[in-house]
Scaffold this motif. Sequence first.
Motif, PDB file in Angstrom:
ATOM      1  N   LYS A  84       4.069   8.857  68.249  1.00 28.09           N
ATOM      2  CA  LYS A  84       4.967   8.074  69.085  1.00 28.09           C
ATOM      3  C   LYS A  84       6.427   8.447  68.876  1.00 28.09           C
ATOM      4  CE  LYS A  84       1.702   4.212  69.171  1.00 28.09           C
ATOM      5  NZ  LYS A  84       1.489   2.764  68.916  1.00 28.09           N
ATOM      6  N   ASP A  85       6.761   8.907  67.682  1.00 25.56           N
ATOM      7  CA  ASP A  85       8.136   9.282  67.374  1.00 25.56           C
ATOM      8  C   ASP A  85       8.138   9.998  66.036  1.00 25.56           C
ATOM      9  OD1 ASP A  85      10.833   9.605  67.594  1.00 25.56           O
ATOM     10  OD2 ASP A  85      11.302   7.488  67.860  1.00 25.56           O
ATOM     11  N   GLY A  86       9.306  10.421  65.589  1.00 25.66           N
ATOM     12  CA  GLY A  86       9.421  11.104  64.326  1.00 25.66           C
ATOM     13  C   GLY A  86       9.331  12.615  64.484  1.00 25.66           C
ATOM     14  N   GLU A  87       9.298  13.300  63.362  1.00 25.24           N
ATOM     15  CA  GLU A  87       9.194  14.764  63.355  1.00 25.24           C
ATOM     16  C   GLU A  87       7.978  15.176  62.535  1.00 25.24           C
ATOM     17  OE1 GLU A  87      11.770  18.504  61.652  1.00 25.24           O
ATOM     18  OE2 GLU A  87      12.820  17.038  62.926  1.00 25.24           O
ATOM     19  N   VAL A  88       7.072  15.884  63.173  1.00 24.04           N
ATOM     20  CA  VAL A  88       5.843  16.342  62.524  1.00 24.04           C
ATOM     21  C   VAL A  88       5.836  17.866  62.526  1.00 24.04           C
ATOM     22  CG1 VAL A  88       3.324  16.299  62.540  1.00 24.04           C
ATOM     23  CG2 VAL A  88       4.610  14.282  63.321  1.00 24.04           C
ATOM     24  N   ASN A  89       5.835  18.448  61.353  1.00 22.14           N
ATOM     25  CA  ASN A  89       5.826  19.896  61.217  1.00 22.14           C
ATOM     26  C   ASN A  89       4.537  20.317  60.524  1.00 22.14           C
ATOM     27  OD1 ASN A  89       6.391  22.606  60.991  1.00 22.14           O
ATOM     28  ND2 ASN A  89       7.896  22.365  59.364  1.00 22.14           N
ATOM     29  N   ILE A  90       3.589  20.815  61.315  1.00 23.04           N
ATOM     30  CA  ILE A  90       2.334  21.340  60.754  1.00 23.04           C
ATOM     31  C   ILE A  90       2.576  22.822  60.510  1.00 23.04           C
ATOM     32  CG2 ILE A  90      -0.142  21.662  61.114  1.00 23.04           C
ATOM     33  CD1 ILE A  90      -0.068  19.203  62.949  1.00 23.04           C
ATOM     34  N   ALA A  91       3.037  23.129  59.309  1.00 20.64           N
ATOM     35  CA  ALA A  91       3.551  24.460  59.014  1.00 20.64           C
ATOM     36  C   ALA A  91       2.456  25.495  58.830  1.00 20.64           C
ATOM     37  CB  ALA A  91       4.422  24.397  57.756  1.00 20.64           C
ATOM     38  N   ASP A  92       1.263  25.047  58.509  1.00 19.48           N
ATOM     39  CA  ASP A  92       0.154  25.967  58.250  1.00 19.48           C
ATOM     40  C   ASP A  92      -1.138  25.203  58.480  1.00 19.48           C
ATOM     41  OD1 ASP A  92      -0.516  28.529  57.711  1.00 19.48           O
ATOM     42  OD2 ASP A  92      -0.166  28.448  55.561  1.00 19.48           O
ATOM     43  N   SER A  93      -2.054  25.784  59.285  1.00 16.04           N
ATOM     44  CA  SER A  93      -3.314  25.087  59.567  1.00 16.04           C
ATOM     45  C   SER A  93      -4.308  26.038  60.217  1.00 16.04           C
ATOM     46  CB  SER A  93      -3.079  23.890  60.498  1.00 16.04           C
ATOM     47  OG  SER A  93      -2.641  24.331  61.773  1.00 16.04           O
ATOM     48  N   VAL A 120       0.833  12.456  72.697  1.00 16.36           N
ATOM     49  CA  VAL A 120       2.189  12.634  72.196  1.00 16.36           C
ATOM     50  C   VAL A 120       3.124  11.916  73.163  1.00 16.36           C
ATOM     51  CG1 VAL A 120       3.993  14.261  71.542  1.00 16.36           C
ATOM     52  CG2 VAL A 120       1.590  14.867  71.190  1.00 16.36           C
ATOM     53  N   ASP A 121       3.771  10.862  72.666  1.00 13.56           N
ATOM     54  CA  ASP A 121       4.645  10.044  73.515  1.00 13.56           C
ATOM     55  C   ASP A 121       6.122  10.224  73.182  1.00 13.56           C
ATOM     56  OD1 ASP A 121       2.451   8.893  74.842  1.00 13.56           O
ATOM     57  OD2 ASP A 121       2.195   7.448  73.220  1.00 13.56           O
ATOM     58  N   GLY A 122       6.445  10.896  72.105  1.00 14.20           N
ATOM     59  CA  GLY A 122       7.833  11.070  71.719  1.00 14.20           C
ATOM     60  C   GLY A 122       7.935  11.843  70.424  1.00 14.20           C
ATOM     61  N   GLY A 123       9.167  12.045  69.961  1.00 14.27           N
ATOM     62  CA  GLY A 123       9.389  12.759  68.720  1.00 14.27           C
ATOM     63  C   GLY A 123       9.344  14.261  68.896  1.00 14.27           C
ATOM     64  N   LYS A 124       9.276  14.954  67.768  1.00 12.62           N
ATOM     65  CA  LYS A 124       9.215  16.412  67.758  1.00 12.62           C
ATOM     66  C   LYS A 124       7.957  16.850  67.009  1.00 12.62           C
ATOM     67  CE  LYS A 124      14.239  17.024  67.850  1.00 12.62           C
ATOM     68  NZ  LYS A 124      15.403  17.606  67.137  1.00 12.62           N
ATOM     69  N   LEU A 125       7.229  17.781  67.603  1.00 18.20           N
ATOM     70  CA  LEU A 125       5.976  18.265  67.016  1.00 18.20           C
ATOM     71  C   LEU A 125       5.990  19.783  66.990  1.00 18.20           C
ATOM     72  CD1 LEU A 125       3.033  17.958  66.021  1.00 18.20           C
ATOM     73  CD2 LEU A 125       2.342  17.779  68.425  1.00 18.20           C
ATOM     74  N   PHE A 126       5.863  20.335  65.800  1.00 17.24           N
ATOM     75  CA  PHE A 126       5.798  21.780  65.610  1.00 17.24           C
ATOM     76  C   PHE A 126       4.457  22.110  64.962  1.00 17.24           C
ATOM     77  CE2 PHE A 126      10.142  20.348  65.250  1.00 17.24           C
ATOM     78  CZ  PHE A 126      10.851  21.212  66.090  1.00 17.24           C
ATOM     79  N   GLY A 155       5.984  12.594  76.507  1.00 17.42           N
ATOM     80  CA  GLY A 155       7.371  12.614  76.064  1.00 17.42           C
ATOM     81  C   GLY A 155       7.493  13.411  74.791  1.00 17.42           C
ATOM     82  N   GLY A 156       8.731  13.623  74.345  1.00 13.74           N
ATOM     83  CA  GLY A 156       8.955  14.353  73.117  1.00 13.74           C
ATOM     84  C   GLY A 156       9.004  15.851  73.335  1.00 13.74           C
ATOM     85  N   TYR A 157       9.029  16.567  72.239  1.00 14.05           N
ATOM     86  CA  TYR A 157       9.103  18.029  72.251  1.00 14.05           C
ATOM     87  C   TYR A 157       7.921  18.581  71.469  1.00 14.05           C
ATOM     88  CZ  TYR A 157      10.699  22.766  71.179  1.00 14.05           C
ATOM     89  OH  TYR A 157      10.780  24.128  71.039  1.00 14.05           O
ATOM     90  N   VAL A 158       7.223  19.551  72.058  1.00 14.57           N
ATOM     91  CA  VAL A 158       6.046  20.148  71.414  1.00 14.57           C
ATOM     92  C   VAL A 158       6.181  21.662  71.407  1.00 14.57           C
ATOM     93  CG1 VAL A 158       3.547  20.439  71.481  1.00 14.57           C
ATOM     94  CG2 VAL A 158       4.558  18.244  72.144  1.00 14.57           C
TER      95      VAL A 158
END
Length: 285
Positions: free
Chosen positions: A220-229, A240-246, A267-270
């Motif tokens: 819904k919001d915040g910053e989520v960085n999945i750096a390795d998976s 994904v409704d908001g925030g930043k997702l990498f 919403g948000g950035y993916v």
Amino acid sequence: KDNLVIEGKGTVTVSAGFNKGIFSKKDITFKDATVNVLSADDGIRSKDSIEIAGGKLKITSGGDGIRTKDDIGDIGSKIVIHDSDITITSELDGIESAGDVLMYGSKLSINSNGGSTGRHSDKAAASFFEEPKSPTEDKNLLFALRKATLDSSALEEILSGSSSFCGIAAKGEVTLNETTLKISSVDDAVYAGSIIIENGQYSLSSDDDGLHAVKEVSIKDGEVNIADSYEGIESEEINVDGGKLFIKAYNNGFDTYGKDGTVEIDGGYVHIDSDSKGDKSGTKI
């Protein structure tokens, strides 16, 4: 055998060379407490619920770091963490709950089974052993290696092949809000029935999935960085409704399953960097 409360000034240091660090058959509560645990098996374990309120905990364990589980796997055995600072280094799951996990206003660092190594395997697997061993591995050898105790739950899980190495694992719902969370794990960084991220900062590295939910992952919001998976996010529904997702993934960035699997971005950035398809959805994107 009853509720256990640790609170107030001072420091509690527990060194358990043979079994669990802190254990109760009922609730365990930490209130504004500073606690250090070194244990051969689970660091902190309750058969009911665990609440950490304003605590500063450092846990090094040969089993799970923090765990709730009774004999029947009661879904009500939840873990609540708020306004706390926690560091977990565990051989098995960092946090495992038979019910829900709720975190807010906290800072956590979790390293499970040595952390992510970039293996990116379809079946990311770790072992307590330098070489694969059979389920009939001599218990005395494990005991001598101080990997688990002779009568520990961790040892039984290893020998039965049911052990896991997640950062956070819950049968119920994991809700993360206003929390700074860093996870490095061999299995899924976060695994649950449902995962809800409302705000905060999350850095996840895993040899398996970054976020894996049976039913739904909702950011819904915040910053989520999945750096390795291997898979960035896997669930029946991904919203994904908001925030930043990498996401950086060896396979799919988004992966849904089932005929009704969906990915919805409202919403948000993916941003997805994957070696396979950017996303794989059952019916709808």
